[in-house]
Design an enzyme around this catalytic site. Sequence first.
Site, PDB file in Angstrom:
ATOM      1  N   LYS A  80       7.407   9.948  -8.429  1.00  0.00           N
ATOM      2  CA  LYS A  80       8.133  10.878  -7.551  1.00  0.00           C
ATOM      3  C   LYS A  80       9.648  10.713  -7.671  1.00  0.00           C
ATOM      4  O   LYS A  80      10.404  11.594  -7.287  1.00  0.00           O
ATOM      5  CB  LYS A  80       7.725  10.646  -6.087  1.00  0.00           C
ATOM      6  CG  LYS A  80       6.267  10.982  -5.786  1.00  0.00           C
ATOM      7  CD  LYS A  80       5.999  11.094  -4.292  1.00  0.00           C
ATOM      8  CE  LYS A  80       6.296   9.833  -3.503  1.00  0.00           C
ATOM      9  NZ  LYS A  80       5.474   8.656  -3.844  1.00  0.00           N
ATOM     10  N   LYS A 121       7.668   1.172   1.617  1.00  0.00           N
ATOM     11  CA  LYS A 121       8.332   0.312   0.624  1.00  0.00           C
ATOM     12  C   LYS A 121       9.740   0.814   0.291  1.00  0.00           C
ATOM     13  O   LYS A 121      10.685   0.032   0.264  1.00  0.00           O
ATOM     14  CB  LYS A 121       7.505   0.251  -0.674  1.00  0.00           C
ATOM     15  CG  LYS A 121       6.216  -0.515  -0.558  1.00  0.00           C
ATOM     16  CD  LYS A 121       5.501  -0.597  -1.880  1.00  0.00           C
ATOM     17  CE  LYS A 121       5.075   0.767  -2.386  1.00  0.00           C
ATOM     18  NZ  LYS A 121       4.088   1.443  -1.528  1.00  0.00           N
ATOM     19  N   LYS A 158       0.841  -1.205   0.000  1.00  0.00           N
ATOM     20  CA  LYS A 158       0.000   0.000   0.000  1.00  0.00           C
ATOM     21  C   LYS A 158       0.877   1.257   0.000  1.00  0.00           C
ATOM     22  O   LYS A 158       1.961   1.266   0.578  1.00  0.00           O
ATOM     23  CB  LYS A 158      -0.882  -0.029   1.243  1.00  0.00           C
ATOM     24  CG  LYS A 158      -1.796   1.160   1.401  1.00  0.00           C
ATOM     25  CD  LYS A 158      -2.561   1.041   2.696  1.00  0.00           C
ATOM     26  CE  LYS A 158      -3.310   2.330   3.007  1.00  0.00           C
ATOM     27  NZ  LYS A 158      -2.426   3.465   3.284  1.00  0.00           N
TER      28      LYS A 158
END
Lengths: 383, 255
Positions: B44, B18, B13
């Site tokens: 990003k 991560k 999620k």
Amino acid sequence: MKGLLKILPPLSPDYAGASSALYTLGGAIIINGADGCIGNVTGYDEPRFFDYNTHIYSSGLREVKAITGDEEILKEKIDNSVGDKDVSFITILGTPNSAVIASDHKGVANILRRGQRIPVFTINTTGILTYEKGASNAFLELAKNFIEDRPTGSGVNIIGASPMDYWGEAQIKSIKRAIENRGLQVNGIWGADNSLESIRKALMSEVNLVVSYSGLKAARYMKKKYGIPYIAGVPAGRQFSDHLVEMLKSPESEVPVVPEVQPSTQRGVKRALIIGDQIWSMSIKAYLGLEKEITDVYTASFFSLDPVYRSETDLIIDSEKQLKQLISRLKPDLIIGDPLCEGFIEKSSPSSDIEFIGIPHPAVSSRLHWDHDIVYAGEELSF
Amino acid sequence: MVNNMRKIAIYGKGGIGKSTVTSSLSAAIASMGYRVMQIGCDPKADSTLNLTGGKETVSVIQYLQENGNCENLDDIVNIGFKNIVCFEAGGPTPGVGCAGRGIVTTFELLDELEAFEIYKPDFVFYDVLGDVVCGGFAMPMRNGYADEVIIITSGEKMAIFAAGNIRTAVKTFHERNGIELLGVILNKRNVKNEEEIANDFIVSSDTKLIGTVERDDNIQIYENRNQTVIEGDPTLPISKNFMAIAENIIGGKSS
């Protein structure tokens, strides 16, 4: 606006180039896109569509199928289309629709492969790039999937000879004649042959002749994997044909080294501009030097240029405006290019004295000019 | 393709940690002497910042936008801590374009420029934005890219929900491409009964727990210095924990 075409029609996309490379080989070609993409191929990019029966299908990837990305439908559609038809391979080509939703063609091919005894492969096309990229990958996949291990014999394979470049039947005959008259047998013509046999037996030839940018990738793969050398060039005129075939007989360099020629003081033409595929343009440049004594020659292309064959007088053009500016800056006396390129010559300016020779490039002018009977390859050129 | 290379996609999620966990694992495995490549799959383009000391990696999409095409890996690579090879896919400005297509384009370019053949990594980590939202974000699971998937989750409801979506995608791609679910890393958020919740998910997914990351302020401290804890202080308990998880990954090949 960069990329906006006002004089030229849209340039042929990569999936059309891939289709052209495979068209007569007896396979099933699946174009994963809305049906307009297959319409482009069959209606505008493939001269053989009207005379040749090929299994070419569209997946009909329209709005809801694209949103849901249900690739089972693609698999079912292929199963239904191909069914028990006698085809020699199945290939899936991508289009802008499938590229944007990242359709998993390799995954679908993996599943299809389990139920097939014939090769199933994908060619990475998106419809966003131009034809030569798709044709390059298609010739490469042919080499990867079909070449059989055989002892080397003699003769030559011609690679990259699809009609989307310049290679219609008449031109192919001229090229073949120019090579065979000089004592070298032509065994296979990739892009024009009507079966996979010449691909399977490719290693029986001792050398490859690459006649368009589209053939370079496959030739390099074959050199790396099997050690078969290649030369890039098109027999164009007697002298360059002599030279090229000599190089094929003892291939030491991949780039044809053209003997130096002194510029003529007799002819009116001082500077020429050739617009087209890189390998063909390079060969016509050699022809102009050797037989017409025109040595101040530039080439330009809307398509890819391989760095190995590119000199500082070989230019990439990415817009019509840039081509107009190039003509205005170079002030050539002679332009050779697709007939539609004549539209870039300003008729009201001094450049209207430019001599123009139209050579149909189907990836540019599609069906408008592909029936012209001008000879632009082989020993005897029409110009 | 290079033999014996292990290619692992990290999914979970959004905001679950991560990039932090992936970078720490890359640093841990590289510290053990393996060659590691980390590919950030997020518009990003910030997956690898903690590996490069904060030096921004020119993202593939940014480079293509500015230069039209890319012919040299040197233009888009950043070599980070312990020679970790860092790439960032990058993507569009929020609200426009297609980030999924950006990932596809990046992977195709890395293939074309033979990134795996040139750098010959032992481990490749794909750090993927969010859960699997469309074909582009599933790209790391597709044929020839990742062979294994690690899910990072906490015990929070939405994190477990996202983990379920990822598990479904792995099943779909397993049938086609043979990709395996290597296991789950629990990144704890101090949720009540967190380990029990995670364990229920792991059991129902027929997979295993690779490791648990406890909350630790040192992660934040070293992130503020654009480092992983492995680089910052390998003697810390949290660093040793990441080393242990890395050992589990190295020893736990899924197939």
